[in-house]
Write an enzyme that holds these catalytic residues in place. Structure first.
Site, PDB file in Angstrom:
ATOM      1  N   ASP A   1      30.052  46.981  30.739  1.00 56.86           N
ATOM      2  CA  ASP A   1      30.853  45.778  30.566  1.00 56.86           C
ATOM      3  C   ASP A   1      29.945  44.624  30.192  1.00 56.86           C
ATOM      4  OD1 ASP A   1      33.428  44.376  30.698  1.00 56.86           O
ATOM      5  OD2 ASP A   1      32.522  43.298  32.367  1.00 56.86           O
TER       6      ASP A   1
ATOM      7  N   GLU B   1      29.893  40.153  29.637  1.00 57.25           N
ATOM      8  CA  GLU B   1      30.539  38.848  29.671  1.00 57.25           C
ATOM      9  C   GLU B   1      29.958  38.044  28.517  1.00 57.25           C
ATOM     10  OE1 GLU B   1      33.055  38.116  31.524  1.00 57.25           O
ATOM     11  OE2 GLU B   1      32.931  39.913  32.786  1.00 57.25           O
TER      12      GLU B   1
ATOM     13  N   HIS C   1      34.179  33.719  33.849  1.00 55.47           N
ATOM     14  CA  HIS C   1      32.979  34.315  34.448  1.00 55.47           C
ATOM     15  C   HIS C   1      32.173  33.358  35.330  1.00 55.47           C
ATOM     16  CE1 HIS C   1      30.675  32.193  31.378  1.00 55.47           C
ATOM     17  NE2 HIS C   1      31.307  32.850  30.404  1.00 55.47           N
TER      18      HIS C   1
ATOM     19  N   HIS D   1      35.376  37.189  37.041  1.00 55.01           N
ATOM     20  CA  HIS D   1      34.960  38.354  36.263  1.00 55.01           C
ATOM     21  C   HIS D   1      33.435  38.410  36.253  1.00 55.01           C
ATOM     22  CE1 HIS D   1      38.697  39.784  34.160  1.00 55.01           C
ATOM     23  NE2 HIS D   1      39.108  38.686  34.736  1.00 55.01           N
TER      24      HIS D   1
ATOM     25  N   ASP E   1      32.909  44.607  37.509  1.00 50.42           N
ATOM     26  CA  ASP E   1      33.920  45.205  36.633  1.00 50.42           C
ATOM     27  C   ASP E   1      33.563  46.655  36.286  1.00 50.42           C
ATOM     28  OD1 ASP E   1      35.266  42.858  36.738  1.00 50.42           O
ATOM     29  OD2 ASP E   1      35.101  42.359  34.616  1.00 50.42           O
TER      30      ASP E   1
END
Length: 277
Positions: A37, A39, A89, A184, A189
């Site tokens: 994942d 960001e 985030h 997040h 995640d």
């Protein structure tokens, strides 16, 4: 080798339900699977946004590796985050100012994911950003380094058509605890996605999935059935029956014969005859 379901240029793939077949499991048993994942500073890579956090969680033979085998890095993107992304985030420009640039961690990242299957939720988003960062450094595309990319969002849409299939929605659907996730973050995640993926592909080690309830579950189900109130049967009134017969008569007239419903109507019992003395 996972079954590919998209064009060769993107090489995204996903494991359909037949992924449970034994031969596919044998082929996949030695492959490293990496839940990944990122960001980013914003939603659209076309607007010059960059990666500011990346995480990769390793799984081998359906068992997550120890935390020291995971990869998690914050990255200085060289620009501010868009307001919407920052609200998601929470990683400020000040916090990221002393973090390494993507170029400083690229070798470590590529060595970590090399030869693996990447498992990403909404893969086109993350792959688009990874390819942008790699191309800026003249390092090709992420597909050049990994076996394939599995998009769990596509998996979920095929398994649950018409449903919400965000990571949050899937956590709720598969009862994965996400109470520790307030903002997040790439690492959390990845960890949540790993649990969701395991639930989505549960039983793939065998063609015969054992859904037999435990003794406790069976006892609880029996108690629920015992406590269930009796069903209420509502009898049609004479007026209802007359309206029903009138409607059937209209259908008979349209069809110029008895409608299909007549076949399922209870037949009248023949009148009783008296025995002669």
């Amino acid at each position: 080798m996972p079954i590919q379901s998209m064009d060769k240029k993107t090489r995204f793939c996903w494991h359909p339900l037949q992924y449970a077949l034994t031969e596919l499991n044998e082929e996949m048993s030695d492959m490293r699977q990496i839940f990944l994942d990122t960001e980013t500073t914003g939603l659209r890579v076309e607007d010059g946004n960059r990666i500011l956090e990346i995480a990769a969680v390793e799984m081998i033979d359906r068992k997550l590796s120890a935390p020291d085998r995971h990869l998690h890095r914050y990255i200085n993107p060289g620009r501010d985050s868009e307001e919407g992304a920052l609200n998601v985030h929470g990683l400020t420009t000040q916090f990221l100012s002393d973090k390494p640039k993507f170029a400083a961690i690229v070798d470590e990242f590529l060595d970590f994911v090399k030869g693996s299957e990447l498992i990403i939720h909404n893969a086109p988003f993350d792959v688009g950003y990874l390819n942008m960062e790699l191309e800026k450094l003249g390092r090709g595309k992420i597909e050049d380094y990994v076996e394939c990319v599995t998009d769990t969002l596509k998996m979920a849409k095929d398994l649950w058509p018409g449903k919400r299939n965000s990571l949050d929605a899937l956590c709720d659907r598969y009862e994965v605890d996400r109470s520790g996730r307030t903002l997040h973050g790439a690492l959390i995640d990845c960890e949540l996605l790993a649990e969701v993926y395991m639930a989505m592909t549960r039983g793939q080690d065998s063609l015969l999935i054992d859904f037999a309830p435990t003794l406790e579950e069976a006892a609880a189900d029996a108690l629920r059935r015992k406590e269930r109130p009796p069903l209420i049967r509502a009898q049609a009134s004479a007026e209802d029956l007359a309206l029903h017969q009138a409607y059937l008569a209209e259908l008979d007239k349209i069809n110029k014969s008895d409608c299909l419903w007549r076949e399922y109507e209870p037949k009248p019992e023949p009148a009783a005859t008296e025995n002669p003395q």
